[in-house]
Write a protein that holds these residues in place. Sequence first.
Motif, short mmCIF file in Angstrom:
data_model
loop_
_atom_site.label_atom_id
_atom_site.label_comp_id
_atom_site.label_asym_id
_atom_site.label_seq_id
_atom_site.Cartn_x
_atom_site.Cartn_y
_atom_site.Cartn_z
N LEU A 26 0.84 -1.20 0.00
CA LEU A 26 0.00 0.00 0.00
C LEU A 26 0.88 1.26 0.00
CD1 LEU A 26 -2.65 1.55 0.16
CD2 LEU A 26 -2.65 1.15 2.64
N LYS A 27 1.89 1.28 0.85
CA LYS A 27 2.77 2.45 0.91
C LYS A 27 3.50 2.65 -0.43
CE LYS A 27 4.77 1.22 4.84
NZ LYS A 27 5.60 1.25 6.07
N LEU A 28 3.81 1.55 -1.12
CA LEU A 28 4.49 1.66 -2.41
C LEU A 28 3.65 2.37 -3.46
CD1 LEU A 28 6.35 -1.70 -3.07
CD2 LEU A 28 7.35 0.58 -2.90
N THR A 29 2.33 2.33 -3.31
CA THR A 29 1.49 3.01 -4.31
C THR A 29 1.75 4.51 -4.32
OG1 THR A 29 -0.43 3.29 -2.84
CG2 THR A 29 -0.35 1.28 -4.21
N ALA A 30 2.37 5.03 -3.27
CA ALA A 30 2.69 6.46 -3.19
C ALA A 30 4.10 6.78 -3.68
CB ALA A 30 2.53 6.95 -1.76
N TYR A 31 4.89 5.75 -3.99
CA TYR A 31 6.29 5.96 -4.36
C TYR A 31 6.40 6.91 -5.55
CZ TYR A 31 11.06 5.05 -5.84
OH TYR A 31 12.37 5.19 -6.19
N ALA A 40 -4.65 13.35 -5.44
CA ALA A 40 -5.45 13.28 -6.67
C ALA A 40 -6.54 12.22 -6.57
CB ALA A 40 -4.55 12.99 -7.87
N THR A 41 -7.69 12.51 -7.17
CA THR A 41 -8.81 11.57 -7.22
C THR A 41 -9.20 11.36 -8.69
OG1 THR A 41 -10.35 13.40 -6.90
CG2 THR A 41 -9.65 12.21 -4.93
N PRO A 42 -8.37 10.63 -9.46
CA PRO A 42 -8.56 10.55 -10.90
C PRO A 42 -9.62 9.55 -11.37
CG PRO A 42 -6.65 9.28 -10.29
CD PRO A 42 -7.15 9.96 -9.04
N THR A 43 -10.24 8.83 -10.45
CA THR A 43 -11.27 7.88 -10.84
C THR A 43 -12.65 8.47 -10.52
OG1 THR A 43 -11.18 6.75 -8.71
CG2 THR A 43 -9.70 5.93 -10.43
N ALA A 44 -13.69 7.71 -10.75
CA ALA A 44 -15.04 8.22 -10.55
C ALA A 44 -15.34 8.51 -9.08
CB ALA A 44 -16.06 7.23 -11.09
N GLY A 45 -14.60 7.92 -8.16
CA GLY A 45 -14.82 8.12 -6.74
C GLY A 45 -14.00 9.26 -6.18
N THR A 46 -13.98 9.36 -4.86
CA THR A 46 -13.27 10.45 -4.18
C THR A 46 -12.02 9.96 -3.46
OG1 THR A 46 -14.59 10.18 -2.18
CG2 THR A 46 -15.41 11.74 -3.83
N LEU A 47 -11.60 8.72 -3.72
CA LEU A 47 -10.43 8.17 -3.03
C LEU A 47 -9.14 8.66 -3.66
CD1 LEU A 47 -11.61 4.47 -2.61
CD2 LEU A 47 -11.69 6.31 -0.91
N ASP A 156 -3.92 0.90 -6.08
CA ASP A 156 -3.28 0.48 -7.34
C ASP A 156 -3.98 1.10 -8.54
OD1 ASP A 156 -1.30 -1.19 -6.24
OD2 ASP A 156 -2.52 -3.00 -6.43
N ILE A 157 -5.29 1.05 -8.54
CA ILE A 157 -6.06 1.60 -9.67
C ILE A 157 -5.89 3.11 -9.75
CG2 ILE A 157 -8.42 2.00 -10.52
CD1 ILE A 157 -9.04 -0.86 -9.36
N ILE A 158 -5.94 3.77 -8.60
CA ILE A 158 -5.77 5.23 -8.58
C ILE A 158 -4.37 5.58 -9.07
CG2 ILE A 158 -5.63 7.25 -7.07
CD1 ILE A 158 -7.82 5.74 -5.35
N ARG A 159 -3.36 4.87 -8.58
CA ARG A 159 -1.99 5.15 -9.00
C ARG A 159 -1.82 4.94 -10.50
NH1 ARG A 159 3.36 6.02 -7.22
NH2 ARG A 159 4.41 6.45 -9.19
N GLU A 160 -2.36 3.87 -11.03
CA GLU A 160 -2.24 3.63 -12.46
C GLU A 160 -2.92 4.73 -13.26
OE1 GLU A 160 -2.51 -0.04 -15.63
OE2 GLU A 160 -3.27 -0.34 -13.60
N ALA A 161 -4.04 5.24 -12.75
CA ALA A 161 -4.73 6.34 -13.43
C ALA A 161 -3.92 7.64 -13.39
CB ALA A 161 -6.11 6.56 -12.80
N ILE A 162 -3.12 7.82 -12.35
CA ILE A 162 -2.32 9.04 -12.23
C ILE A 162 -1.17 9.05 -13.24
CG2 ILE A 162 -0.70 10.29 -10.72
CD1 ILE A 162 -2.52 9.44 -8.36
#
Length: 194
Positions: A26-31, A40-47, A156-162
């Motif tokens: 999980l922490k790696l998703t911020a690397y 950033a909230t690049p998906t349809a949600g607010t996460l 993971d999904i949010i990071r890939e979208a970024i």
Amino acid sequence: MPGQVGAISNEREGLLAYLAQARYVLKLTAYGLTADQLRATPTAGTLSVGGLIKHCSATEDGWIDTVRLQPAEVDYEAYNANFHLTGDETLESVIAEYDRVAAKTEETIAGIEDLGRAVPVDHSVPWNPKDLDNWSVRWVLLHLIQETARHTGHADIIREAIDGGTAYPLMAAAENWPDSPWMQKWKPSGDQHA
């Protein structure tokens, strides 16, 4: 930390190792993310990636307080707020808090002889079964693994979208694995040929 949990010799070690691995991924998703990308909230949600790390940290802390028989009353405003970083929260501060919580978890579990020890069910929240009075410490650890892994999938999904970053290339970059024909380290956008 390797991409897989190593050999384990007993149930307690295994549960703690899988929880530690889930936290790490999980922490790696911020690397390599900027402060803006962390929020950033690049998906349809607010996460956001940062919000998910903060949420998992707060969730684990709350469950470990419950295991310690020191549960706090659920504060719904605080619950919703822990999905979002405040203006002064940084990746470093959120990770430091998560590391503090992880150390508290390790210390708490080390001091519990029987993983079958009863942990009271909070009946004030709608998602807990009303016909069950106790979980076990074992159940709490399994639940924390599940919760962290589920939110790691969101991150993971949010990071890939970024920026297209995915788990193993991020891990390869963070740990400086050698590039190979089947695994290339993640590189910041605009630095793909470096």
